[in-house]
Design a protein around this motif. Structure first.
Motif, PDB file in Angstrom:
ATOM      1  N   VAL A 232       0.837  -1.204   0.000  1.00  0.00           N
ATOM      2  CA  VAL A 232       0.000   0.000   0.000  1.00  0.00           C
ATOM      3  C   VAL A 232       0.869   1.250   0.000  1.00  0.00           C
ATOM      4  CG1 VAL A 232      -1.552   1.382   1.438  1.00  0.00           C
ATOM      5  CG2 VAL A 232      -2.058  -1.025   1.033  1.00  0.00           C
ATOM      6  N   LEU A 233       1.906   1.259   0.823  1.00  0.00           N
ATOM      7  CA  LEU A 233       2.765   2.435   0.936  1.00  0.00           C
ATOM      8  C   LEU A 233       3.557   2.706  -0.339  1.00  0.00           C
ATOM      9  CD1 LEU A 233       4.119   1.943   4.580  1.00  0.00           C
ATOM     10  CD2 LEU A 233       2.302   3.474   3.794  1.00  0.00           C
ATOM     11  N   PRO A 236       0.826   4.129  -5.665  1.00  0.00           N
ATOM     12  CA  PRO A 236      -0.102   5.268  -5.738  1.00  0.00           C
ATOM     13  C   PRO A 236      -1.552   4.826  -5.916  1.00  0.00           C
ATOM     14  CG  PRO A 236       1.839   5.669  -7.091  1.00  0.00           C
ATOM     15  CD  PRO A 236       1.908   4.238  -6.647  1.00  0.00           C
ATOM     16  N   LEU A 239      -2.793   3.585  -2.575  1.00  0.00           N
ATOM     17  CA  LEU A 239      -2.930   4.758  -1.707  1.00  0.00           C
ATOM     18  C   LEU A 239      -4.165   5.574  -2.091  1.00  0.00           C
ATOM     19  CD1 LEU A 239       0.779   5.964  -1.340  1.00  0.00           C
ATOM     20  CD2 LEU A 239      -0.704   5.106   0.483  1.00  0.00           C
ATOM     21  N   CYS A 242      -7.005   3.932  -0.542  1.00  0.00           N
ATOM     22  CA  CYS A 242      -7.007   4.292   0.879  1.00  0.00           C
ATOM     23  C   CYS A 242      -7.644   5.662   1.089  1.00  0.00           C
ATOM     24  CB  CYS A 242      -5.573   4.320   1.414  1.00  0.00           C
ATOM     25  SG  CYS A 242      -4.799   2.716   1.606  1.00  0.00           S
ATOM     26  N   LEU A 243      -7.272   6.628   0.259  1.00  0.00           N
ATOM     27  CA  LEU A 243      -7.810   7.977   0.401  1.00  0.00           C
ATOM     28  C   LEU A 243      -9.312   7.990   0.141  1.00  0.00           C
ATOM     29  CD1 LEU A 243      -7.227  10.918   0.978  1.00  0.00           C
ATOM     30  CD2 LEU A 243      -6.614  11.233  -1.432  1.00  0.00           C
ATOM     31  N   ILE A 370      -6.632  -2.331   3.886  1.00  0.00           N
ATOM     32  CA  ILE A 370      -7.447  -1.156   3.570  1.00  0.00           C
ATOM     33  C   ILE A 370      -8.842  -1.290   4.165  1.00  0.00           C
ATOM     34  CG2 ILE A 370      -8.539   0.130   1.675  1.00  0.00           C
ATOM     35  CD1 ILE A 370      -6.074  -0.590  -0.037  1.00  0.00           C
ATOM     36  N   VAL A 374      -7.578   0.894   7.475  1.00  0.00           N
ATOM     37  CA  VAL A 374      -7.854   2.219   6.923  1.00  0.00           C
ATOM     38  C   VAL A 374      -9.296   2.619   7.211  1.00  0.00           C
ATOM     39  CG1 VAL A 374      -7.958   3.593   4.804  1.00  0.00           C
ATOM     40  CG2 VAL A 374      -6.077   1.994   5.155  1.00  0.00           C
TER      41      VAL A 374
END
Length: 431
Positions: A232-233, A236, A239, A242-243, A370, A374
């Motif tokens: 995940v890190l 993009p 991520l 995740c956002l 996630i 998350v």
């Protein structure tokens, strides 16, 4: 293929654009999801009762305990995924939850009353993890089974099984809770989860050649125990998911707190509040089922993943703005019903399509991170932010107007994710 399709096939095709050869997998998927969510919704009322007993002052700490527990569990789960083939690790993981539920049932039935202060919060955390973990494993399996093109057509129809399961579980609990008691309800939940296990074991071969080859060789997904976090890190795309998830959960938590204030101010006693919220739930579920049956698959197929993902941010942008401008009970009800139904009918199925273009390892490990950590992180941010804004003297209307710009950012993320999903699908040559 020659000959005419059967009446059942024609009906399925009308409802969910299900093509020949997909009927058995789609029906089993819907049945699997029905049993999984029915199992959880039997436990949901028991969990909420434990939360009420703990008191509202303890709820933020229960959320924090859930967040920490999910972070600890993710590497353990990822280790199982790395070492055990998918068709075998799903029963193992689900049966671990079965063992925990049976343990809780035995303690509630035969344990001393002095354990109650610890039992309630522990069960609340377990069930909160259960509510996200079980569907996350299910949708990872679906993303590993169906091609992206199939998922756009079928995930909405498959979701109907979960919606009906949620209704069945809640109905059983409402009718039987006072008659049979909590331990028996837990046993019923266990039976339904075992039915989900049996559905997963009887699933036909995957439609994806890479997954089918891995299953035939009885090979695990492989990778490291911390891949869910590290991938995940480094990605993009992940991520971005995740956002998107954070934006959704923060808005949901803010609206949940606003619900408590608006409904609490309008209805004085617990019974009238319960009846009113139950009416909202029925409206949400009715709209959801109709949309999932007749609209979802066609919408994702026609307008694409990005625009389907954008439905939720647009609903939230308009809804929070309206709530901030007028702030009436009618505006709240309209916003709450359309937003929740939109999530079940469009947001969730489209979000699951995003995982059809990631690696098999990410379908289970990154997705689980996630969906659990998350998601619960968004709960924490939303809960503490709302508490802080309220402490600062902001009213419901002011907080709603602050939430609206967040929805605009969420909309940009949705469009980008849709484009990236399409690019990955085309790059990988996935049908």
């Amino acid at each position: 293929m020659t000959g005419q399709a059967s009446p059942v096939s024609r009906l399925l095709n009308r409802l969910g654009s299900i093509e020949p050869g997909e009927e058995r997998a789609t029906a089993l998927a819907a049945g699997y999801f029905f049993c999984a969510l029915a199992s959880y919704f039997i436990l949901r009322a028991v969990r909420d009762a434990a939360g009420v007993a703990a008191g509202t002052g303890q709820l933020p700490w229960l959320f924090t305990g859930t967040l920490i527990t999910t972070l600890i569990m993710n590497p353990v789960y990822a280790r199982i995924v790395s070492r055990v083939p998918v068709r075998r690790f799903i029963p193992i993981v689900y049966r671990l939850f079965i063992a925990l539920l049976l343990t809780f049932a035995a303690i509630i039935k035969y344990g001393p009353a002095s354990w109650e202060p610890y039992l309630g919060p522990s069960f609340w955390i377990l069930t909160s993890i259960y509510s996200l973990f079980i569907p996350s494993v299910f949708w990872g399996f679906m993303a590993d089974t169906f091609h992206p093109e199939q998922s756009k057509r079928l995930f909405g129809f498959i979701s109907v099984g979960g919606t009906l399961g949620a209704l069945a579980g809640a109905f059983l609990t409402s009718q039987l809770a006072e008659r049979v008691g909590t331990p028996v309800l837990m046993l019923m939940s266990v039976v339904l989860l075992e039915c989900a296990v049996q559905a997963s074991r009887r699933f036909p071969p995957s439609f994806r050649a890479d997954t089918r080859a891995r299953d035939d060789a009885d090979e695990p997904v492989g990778g490291s125990s911390f891949a869910g976090i590290t991938h995940v890190l480094r990605s993009p795309y992940l991520l971005g998911i995740c956002l998107y998830m954070l934006m959704f959960t923060i808005g949901t938590t803010v609206l949940y707190f606003q619900q408590a204030e608006i409904v609490g101010a309008r209805y004085a006693d617990r019974e009238s509040r319960t009846a009113f919220l139950a009416t909202i739930d029925m409206a949400v579920q009715t709209l959801t089922i109709l949309a999932q049956l007749f609209v979802t698959g066609r919408v994702i197929k026609w307008i694409g993943v990005g625009l389907t993902l954008a439905i939720m941010p647009v609903l939230s942008l308009v809804g929070f703005t309206a709530l901030g401008t007028w702030g009436t009970l009618a505006v709240f009800v309209l916003f709450q019903v359309t937003r929740r139904a939109g999530e079940y009918a469009f947001g969730r199925p489209a979000r699951e399509v995003l995982f059809t273009v990631v690696s098999p390892e990410d379908k289970y490990k990154a997705k689980n991170f996630i969906d659990l950590f998350v998601y619960r992180g968004g709960d924490q941010i939303g809960a503490w932010t709302y508490a802080g804004l309220t402490a600062a003297g902001l009213a419901v209307s002011s907080i709603s107007l602050l939430a609206a710009p967040l929805s605009a950012v969420w909309l940009v993320v949705a469009i980008w994710l849709g484009r990236e999903q399409a690019r990955r699908q085309q790059q990988d040559g996935l049908a």
